[in-house]
Design a protein around this motif. Structure first.
Motif, PDB file in Angstrom:
ATOM      1  N   ARG A 150       0.836  -1.196   0.000  1.00  0.00           N
ATOM      2  CA  ARG A 150       0.000   0.000   0.000  1.00  0.00           C
ATOM      3  C   ARG A 150       0.874   1.251   0.000  1.00  0.00           C
ATOM      4  NH1 ARG A 150      -4.462  -1.881   4.606  1.00  0.00           N
ATOM      5  NH2 ARG A 150      -4.973  -3.872   3.608  1.00  0.00           N
ATOM      6  N   VAL A 151       0.528   2.169  -0.889  1.00  0.00           N
ATOM      7  CA  VAL A 151       1.235   3.443  -0.995  1.00  0.00           C
ATOM      8  C   VAL A 151       0.230   4.557  -0.715  1.00  0.00           C
ATOM      9  CG1 VAL A 151       2.522   5.002  -2.511  1.00  0.00           C
ATOM     10  CG2 VAL A 151       2.876   2.514  -2.666  1.00  0.00           C
ATOM     11  N   LEU A 152       0.575   5.422   0.224  1.00  0.00           N
ATOM     12  CA  LEU A 152      -0.255   6.568   0.561  1.00  0.00           C
ATOM     13  C   LEU A 152       0.456   7.826   0.096  1.00  0.00           C
ATOM     14  CD1 LEU A 152      -2.816   7.618   2.072  1.00  0.00           C
ATOM     15  CD2 LEU A 152      -1.378   7.793   4.128  1.00  0.00           C
ATOM     16  N   SER A 192      -1.733  -0.996  -4.150  1.00  0.00           N
ATOM     17  CA  SER A 192      -2.876  -0.083  -4.029  1.00  0.00           C
ATOM     18  C   SER A 192      -2.356   1.274  -3.582  1.00  0.00           C
ATOM     19  CB  SER A 192      -3.883  -0.612  -3.008  1.00  0.00           C
ATOM     20  OG  SER A 192      -4.460  -1.822  -3.436  1.00  0.00           O
ATOM     21  N   ALA A 193      -2.883   2.341  -4.181  1.00  0.00           N
ATOM     22  CA  ALA A 193      -2.445   3.693  -3.846  1.00  0.00           C
ATOM     23  C   ALA A 193      -3.654   4.533  -3.445  1.00  0.00           C
ATOM     24  CB  ALA A 193      -1.720   4.340  -5.017  1.00  0.00           C
ATOM     25  N   LEU A 194      -3.481   5.286  -2.379  1.00  0.00           N
ATOM     26  CA  LEU A 194      -4.546   6.149  -1.865  1.00  0.00           C
ATOM     27  C   LEU A 194      -3.977   7.561  -1.740  1.00  0.00           C
ATOM     28  CD1 LEU A 194      -7.433   6.359  -0.648  1.00  0.00           C
ATOM     29  CD2 LEU A 194      -6.405   5.849   1.583  1.00  0.00           C
ATOM     30  N   PHE A 232      -5.228   2.452   6.902  1.00  0.00           N
ATOM     31  CA  PHE A 232      -4.675   2.046   5.610  1.00  0.00           C
ATOM     32  C   PHE A 232      -3.309   1.385   5.797  1.00  0.00           C
ATOM     33  CE2 PHE A 232      -2.605   3.134   1.441  1.00  0.00           C
ATOM     34  CZ  PHE A 232      -3.455   2.384   0.639  1.00  0.00           C
ATOM     35  N   ASP A 233      -2.595   1.803   6.831  1.00  0.00           N
ATOM     36  CA  ASP A 233      -1.317   1.197   7.231  1.00  0.00           C
ATOM     37  C   ASP A 233      -0.365   1.086   6.044  1.00  0.00           C
ATOM     38  OD1 ASP A 233       0.544   0.079   8.906  1.00  0.00           O
ATOM     39  OD2 ASP A 233      -0.316  -1.938   8.828  1.00  0.00           O
ATOM     40  N   PRO A 234       0.080   2.212   5.499  1.00  0.00           N
ATOM     41  CA  PRO A 234       0.869   2.171   4.266  1.00  0.00           C
ATOM     42  C   PRO A 234       2.260   1.585   4.458  1.00  0.00           C
ATOM     43  CG  PRO A 234       0.896   4.377   5.187  1.00  0.00           C
ATOM     44  CD  PRO A 234      -0.074   3.585   6.024  1.00  0.00           C
ATOM     45  N   ASP A 235       2.770   1.022   3.388  1.00  0.00           N
ATOM     46  CA  ASP A 235       4.155   0.574   3.355  1.00  0.00           C
ATOM     47  C   ASP A 235       5.078   1.691   2.884  1.00  0.00           C
ATOM     48  OD1 ASP A 235       3.690  -2.374   3.926  1.00  0.00           O
ATOM     49  OD2 ASP A 235       2.415  -2.059   2.169  1.00  0.00           O
TER      50      ASP A 235
END
Length: 407
Positions: free
Chosen positions: A12-14, A44-46, A106-109
């Motif tokens: 996950r990318v924020l 997934s990107a937010l 969302f706990d992004p990486d």
């Protein structure tokens, strides 16, 4: 502790884009999110954004956005809530809470922060502290090629505590430009350790929507970007067409969503008297297609527009603003010195109808940006995508066809 993801994980990318004004931050974040998710379909990107027009844009597969409560700048340089009627401190606290909650859930990486190390009025700090303590996410500060004059930027970052935040929280800094054109951190008292973790990626290349067709008749595109500070440039272009009835080709003018209604109404009345030589529209989220079809471009000097004219290799006349920041003038003057663009400089050329007429007439004879060979000029999205995949431990990209393409 930060580490590589398993091959079957869903990373996950924020992306944080404060967007108090204009379109630049959102469009840059959207381009980055698109490139990263298209590089590997497991990602997934937010996007967290304060842009009031975020809902007008389409987003590709695996990319979504959350709209933060909007703020707007007042005439005295302060900020206020755009719609809620709350005090700006309450609005900032609300935004900060939403940002932190998003980060926790969302706990992004990977977190990519656009331009502001602490966020708008420090709203990002609680989320940064949480991520720093958890030690899972890679924290990236993303900077456009030019921020402001070095002394002005140094005073601004000192006031915001931005230098301390940049040094404390961020693992890397990506500059979406070239050191040979400009170093946006010039004048900042940053440690050598911080500077050693800076990467100049090159500019962010854009592409047009494959299923869109530009207008068939020859035209130059006139764009003030978001439009909020572009009235002067639009007025100058209209004055040129009014003063010279033979001026061609016709102009396609895109006002931008932030041009005030009263000013736009005056412009519309003037456009109506030009017998179709100027056609105007309010807003088009697919500017890339219009740029692709244009013979040339007259624009202000914002970052995204600059990336687009380079990407579509169009002769461009840049009319940079100089207030409240010198950013656009610095970018345009450096680019002109390299032969990438032509700049209409207020002091050198004058902002007169005659100067604009000459600039428009010169567009067909003006060299394209590709005529000036600059190594790595448009490598930005590839560099960002490759670096993101490396941080996520995705050595073997997994891609799939996209149902919606966004440049």
């Amino acid at each position: 502790m930060k580490g590589n993801l398993a091959a079957n994980a869903s990373p996950r990318v924020l992306l944080y884009s404060h967007d108090t004004y204009g379109l630049g931050h959102l469009r840059r974040s959207r381009a980055l999110a698109t490139a990263i998710t298209q590089a590997d379909s497991r990602i997934s990107a937010l996007i967290l954004t304060g842009s009031p027009v975020a809902g007008r844009f389409s987003f590709p597969d695996n990319v979504d956005h959350i709209r933060l409560p909007g703020v707007t700048k007042t005439l005295d340089g302060n900020y206020e809530s755009e719609r809620l009627g709350l005090h700006i401190d309450e609005t900032t606290a609300l935004r900060a809470g939403l940002i932190k909650a998003t980060v926790e859930h969302f706990d992004p990486d990977v977190l990519i922060v656009d331009k502001e190390p602490t966020g708008f009025r420090g709203e990002l700090l609680p989320a940064l502290e949480w991520l720093k303590l958890k030690r899972k996410a890679h924290l990236i500060l993303g900077l456009r090629d030019v921020l402001d004059e070095p002394n002005v930027l140094a005073a601004e970052w000192a006031r915001k505590g931005a230098v301390e935040a940049a040094e404390r929280y961020y693992d890397e800094t990506w500059v979406y430009g070239l050191r040979s054109i400009y170093d946006p951190t010039a004048g900042l008292e940053l440690t050598q350790e911080f500077r050693d973790k800076m990467t100049f990626t090159g500019y962010l290349q854009r592409e047009a929507f494959s299923d869109d067709e530009p207008p068939s008749e020859p035209y130059i595109l006139v764009t003030p970007g978001g439009g909020g500070d572009g009235a002067g440039m639009v007025d100058l272009v209209l004055c040129a067409y009014e003063a010279d009835p033979d001026l061609s080709p016709r102009a396609l003018l895109v006002y931008g969503p932030f041009l005030s209604g009263e000013v736009r109404a005056d412009f519309e009345a003037r456009v109506a008297k030009l017998d179709g030589r100027v056609h105007a529209v309010g807003f088009d989220s697919r500017m890339e297609t219009l740029m692709q079809g244009a013979q040339g471009i007259v624009s202000m000097g914002g970052y995204n527009t600059f990336c687009e004219v380079l990407s579509f290799d169009k002769p461009v006349v840049i009319v940079p603003r100089t207030r409240p920041r010198m950013e656009q003038h610095i970018r345009a003057s450096r680019a002109e010195s390299l032969g990438l663009v032509r700049m209409l400089d207020e002091r050198r050329d004058g902002f007169t109808p005659e100067a604009m007429i000459a600039a428009i007439r010169g567009i067909p004879h003006q060299p394209k940006p590709s005529g000036a060979f600059v190594p790595g000029l448009l490598d930005g999205l590839n560099v960002v995508s490759e670096r993101t995949l490396a941080m996520l431990g995705l050595s073997e990209p997994n891609t799939k066809p996209q149902t919606q393409g966004v440049a």
